[in-house]
Design a protein around this motif. Structure first.
Motif, PDB file in Angstrom:
ATOM      1  N   ALA A 181       7.767  36.859 -51.532  1.00  0.00           N
ATOM      2  CA  ALA A 181       7.770  36.294 -52.879  1.00  0.00           C
ATOM      3  C   ALA A 181       6.363  36.179 -53.454  1.00  0.00           C
ATOM      4  CB  ALA A 181       8.452  34.931 -52.868  1.00  0.00           C
ATOM      5  N   SER A 182       5.391  35.784 -52.626  1.00  0.00           N
ATOM      6  CA  SER A 182       4.022  35.623 -53.132  1.00  0.00           C
ATOM      7  C   SER A 182       3.441  36.960 -53.565  1.00  0.00           C
ATOM      8  CB  SER A 182       3.134  34.978 -52.062  1.00  0.00           C
ATOM      9  OG  SER A 182       3.130  35.763 -50.871  1.00  0.00           O
ATOM     10  N   ASP A 242       8.471  31.451 -66.050  1.00  0.00           N
ATOM     11  CA  ASP A 242       9.921  31.577 -65.934  1.00  0.00           C
ATOM     12  C   ASP A 242      10.343  32.352 -64.689  1.00  0.00           C
ATOM     13  OD1 ASP A 242      10.355  30.109 -68.238  1.00  0.00           O
ATOM     14  OD2 ASP A 242      10.317  31.873 -69.537  1.00  0.00           O
ATOM     15  N   ILE A 243       9.638  33.430 -64.378  1.00  0.00           N
ATOM     16  CA  ILE A 243      10.001  34.191 -63.176  1.00  0.00           C
ATOM     17  C   ILE A 243       9.666  33.389 -61.923  1.00  0.00           C
ATOM     18  CG2 ILE A 243       7.805  35.460 -63.150  1.00  0.00           C
ATOM     19  CD1 ILE A 243      11.286  36.652 -61.906  1.00  0.00           C
ATOM     20  N   ALA A 244       8.571  32.632 -61.957  1.00  0.00           N
ATOM     21  CA  ALA A 244       8.222  31.787 -60.813  1.00  0.00           C
ATOM     22  C   ALA A 244       9.293  30.736 -60.590  1.00  0.00           C
ATOM     23  CB  ALA A 244       6.867  31.128 -61.037  1.00  0.00           C
ATOM     24  N   ARG A 245       9.792  30.179 -61.681  1.00  0.00           N
ATOM     25  CA  ARG A 245      10.857  29.184 -61.578  1.00  0.00           C
ATOM     26  C   ARG A 245      12.156  29.824 -61.092  1.00  0.00           C
ATOM     27  NH1 ARG A 245      10.382  27.527 -66.333  1.00  0.00           N
ATOM     28  NH2 ARG A 245       8.940  25.816 -65.918  1.00  0.00           N
ATOM     29  N   CYS A 291      12.484  30.894 -52.891  1.00  0.00           N
ATOM     30  CA  CYS A 291      12.799  32.192 -52.272  1.00  0.00           C
ATOM     31  C   CYS A 291      11.608  32.668 -51.442  1.00  0.00           C
ATOM     32  CB  CYS A 291      13.115  33.237 -53.335  1.00  0.00           C
ATOM     33  SG  CYS A 291      14.578  32.873 -54.325  1.00  0.00           S
ATOM     34  N   ALA A 292      11.877  33.043 -50.209  1.00  0.00           N
ATOM     35  CA  ALA A 292      10.822  33.587 -49.366  1.00  0.00           C
ATOM     36  C   ALA A 292      10.639  35.074 -49.607  1.00  0.00           C
ATOM     37  CB  ALA A 292      11.143  33.335 -47.890  1.00  0.00           C
ATOM     38  N   ARG A 293      11.719  35.734 -50.020  1.00  0.00           N
ATOM     39  CA  ARG A 293      11.694  37.174 -50.247  1.00  0.00           C
ATOM     40  C   ARG A 293      12.175  37.480 -51.663  1.00  0.00           C
ATOM     41  NH1 ARG A 293       8.740  39.707 -46.727  1.00  0.00           N
ATOM     42  NH2 ARG A 293       9.995  41.622 -46.836  1.00  0.00           N
ATOM     43  N   VAL A 294      11.718  38.610 -52.172  1.00  0.00           N
ATOM     44  CA  VAL A 294      12.089  39.047 -53.513  1.00  0.00           C
ATOM     45  C   VAL A 294      12.394  40.536 -53.465  1.00  0.00           C
ATOM     46  CG1 VAL A 294      11.123  39.536 -55.809  1.00  0.00           C
ATOM     47  CG2 VAL A 294      10.878  37.264 -54.824  1.00  0.00           C
ATOM     48  N   VAL A 295      13.380  40.955 -54.236  1.00  0.00           N
ATOM     49  CA  VAL A 295      13.726  42.377 -54.339  1.00  0.00           C
ATOM     50  C   VAL A 295      13.371  42.874 -55.730  1.00  0.00           C
ATOM     51  CG1 VAL A 295      15.577  44.087 -54.277  1.00  0.00           C
ATOM     52  CG2 VAL A 295      15.598  42.181 -52.663  1.00  0.00           C
ATOM     53  N   LEU A 296      12.612  43.966 -55.788  1.00  0.00           N
ATOM     54  CA  LEU A 296      12.352  44.670 -57.039  1.00  0.00           C
ATOM     55  C   LEU A 296      13.320  45.839 -57.102  1.00  0.00           C
ATOM     56  CD1 LEU A 296       8.429  44.906 -57.020  1.00  0.00           C
ATOM     57  CD2 LEU A 296       9.880  43.007 -57.779  1.00  0.00           C
ATOM     58  N   LEU A 297      14.070  45.951 -58.184  1.00  0.00           N
ATOM     59  CA  LEU A 297      15.019  47.053 -58.306  1.00  0.00           C
ATOM     60  C   LEU A 297      14.807  47.796 -59.616  1.00  0.00           C
ATOM     61  CD1 LEU A 297      17.694  46.632 -60.396  1.00  0.00           C
ATOM     62  CD2 LEU A 297      18.093  44.761 -58.806  1.00  0.00           C
ATOM     63  N   ALA A 298      15.168  49.063 -59.596  1.00  0.00           N
ATOM     64  CA  ALA A 298      15.090  49.883 -60.803  1.00  0.00           C
ATOM     65  C   ALA A 298      16.270  50.832 -60.809  1.00  0.00           C
ATOM     66  CB  ALA A 298      13.777  50.663 -60.849  1.00  0.00           C
ATOM     67  N   GLY A 322      15.713  37.220 -56.370  1.00  0.00           N
ATOM     68  CA  GLY A 322      15.139  36.398 -55.316  1.00  0.00           C
ATOM     69  C   GLY A 322      16.123  36.222 -54.169  1.00  0.00           C
ATOM     70  N   LEU A 323      15.601  36.111 -52.963  1.00  0.00           N
ATOM     71  CA  LEU A 323      16.420  35.880 -51.772  1.00  0.00           C
ATOM     72  C   LEU A 323      15.920  34.618 -51.078  1.00  0.00           C
ATOM     73  CD1 LEU A 323      16.488  39.486 -50.251  1.00  0.00           C
ATOM     74  CD2 LEU A 323      18.151  38.457 -51.816  1.00  0.00           C
ATOM     75  N   ARG A 324      16.826  33.707 -50.793  1.00  0.00           N
ATOM     76  CA  ARG A 324      16.415  32.482 -50.131  1.00  0.00           C
ATOM     77  C   ARG A 324      17.417  32.073 -49.061  1.00  0.00           C
ATOM     78  NH1 ARG A 324      18.607  27.803 -53.133  1.00  0.00           N
ATOM     79  NH2 ARG A 324      19.784  28.556 -54.934  1.00  0.00           N
ATOM     80  N   SER A 325      16.951  31.333 -48.102  1.00  0.00           N
ATOM     81  CA  SER A 325      17.810  30.860 -47.023  1.00  0.00           C
ATOM     82  C   SER A 325      18.690  29.745 -47.553  1.00  0.00           C
ATOM     83  CB  SER A 325      16.959  30.333 -45.855  1.00  0.00           C
ATOM     84  OG  SER A 325      16.167  31.370 -45.329  1.00  0.00           O
ATOM     85  N   HIS A 326      19.942  30.059 -47.694  1.00  0.00           N
ATOM     86  CA  HIS A 326      20.903  29.094 -48.216  1.00  0.00           C
ATOM     87  C   HIS A 326      22.283  29.549 -47.806  1.00  0.00           C
ATOM     88  CE1 HIS A 326      21.817  26.214 -51.830  1.00  0.00           C
ATOM     89  NE2 HIS A 326      22.358  25.821 -50.696  1.00  0.00           N
ATOM     90  N   PRO A 327      22.563  29.566 -46.500  1.00  0.00           N
ATOM     91  CA  PRO A 327      23.801  30.153 -45.997  1.00  0.00           C
ATOM     92  C   PRO A 327      25.061  29.539 -46.567  1.00  0.00           C
ATOM     93  CG  PRO A 327      22.694  28.861 -44.282  1.00  0.00           C
ATOM     94  CD  PRO A 327      21.726  29.031 -45.410  1.00  0.00           C
TER      95      PRO A 327
END
Length: 229
Positions: free
Chosen positions: A52-53, A63-66, A71-78, A183-188
């Motif tokens: 994420a950093s 806004d994107i930071a919020r 989220c520890a991980r982020v996915v960029l997609l196109a 964003g991807l975060r640990s939240h099972p």
């Protein structure tokens, strides 16, 4: 990767301002445009996961930071339907202004549906890892400036894999292309109960969005952040 997607006929008509009016004899022309796009255009997409950093260093704005907070991980997609779409649009506009508008709307729907397909794939992979995925957030939403597009394309690999590039005004070419962040975060628990969860979006408002006046979602009474416009 190639994405199996179809034009959402109602969405395409909504892009043109249709609000349920009877089309009568005109129904055949939108259907022709949709079938033409599905026949001639091949949706493709690419995505890259990173910390994420690292991602936020490319993506300025509160806004994107919020949106990816927690989220520890982020996915960029196109996603794109390719340069063939540019040729198709030029051809149809030359033949008929009306058909050109219809094909333009159908191509927009096709790339949006392709983004949904890739989004679902990313969410499925995240769920398998006990991660929860946020909703998509694209450059141009809130205060995330379109100026990040060139760096975004390089970081995601979309410039090489899909041939997408940004103009001097930071618009994407081919025009029927989408870039977005998930964003991807640990939240099972959230992942098990509903698939995708949404990070806080309280700061995102149409009143501060640079594309609010031309936003198709807002025209339909919807927003990119889930609340009524």
């Amino acid at each position: 990767m190639e994405l199996k997607a179809r034009v959402d006929r109602e969405e395409a008509l909504a892009f043109l301002g249709h609000r349920g009016q009877k089309l009568g004899d005109l129904r055949e022309r939108p259907e022709r445009a949709a079938c033409l796009c599905e026949k001639e255009l091949v949706p493709r997409g690419v995505y890259r996961e990173m910390g994420a950093s690292e991602a936020l260093a490319l993506l300025p704005g509160r806004d994107i930071a919020r949106h990816v907070e927690g989220c520890a991980r982020v996915v960029l997609l196109a996603v794109t339907v390719g340069m063939q779409s540019e040729m198709l649009l030029r051809r149809e506009r030359a033949l008929s202004a009306t058909d050109g508008l219809l094909v333009d709307a159908c191509a927009s729907s096709l790339v949006e549906q392709a983004a949904n397909v890739l989004n679902a794939h990313i969410v499925e992979e995240a769920t398998a890892r006990n991660l929860a995925a946020t909703s998509r957030f694209s450059p141009g939403y809130g205060d995330l400036s379109l100026s990040c597009q060139p760096a975004f394309l390089v970081a995601s690999g979309a410039d090489r894999a899909l041939g997408i590039h940004a103009t001097a005004a930071h618009l994407l070419v081919p025009t029927k292309s989408i870039t977005a962040v998930i964003g991807l975060r640990s939240h099972p628990n959230s992942a098990r109960e509903g698939g995708a969860s949404t990070a806080p979006t309280e700061g995102i408002r149409c009143s501060t969005c640079p594309v609010a006046d031309t936003c198709a979602l807002r025209a339909e009474g919807r927003t990119c952040y889930g609340n009524p416009a």
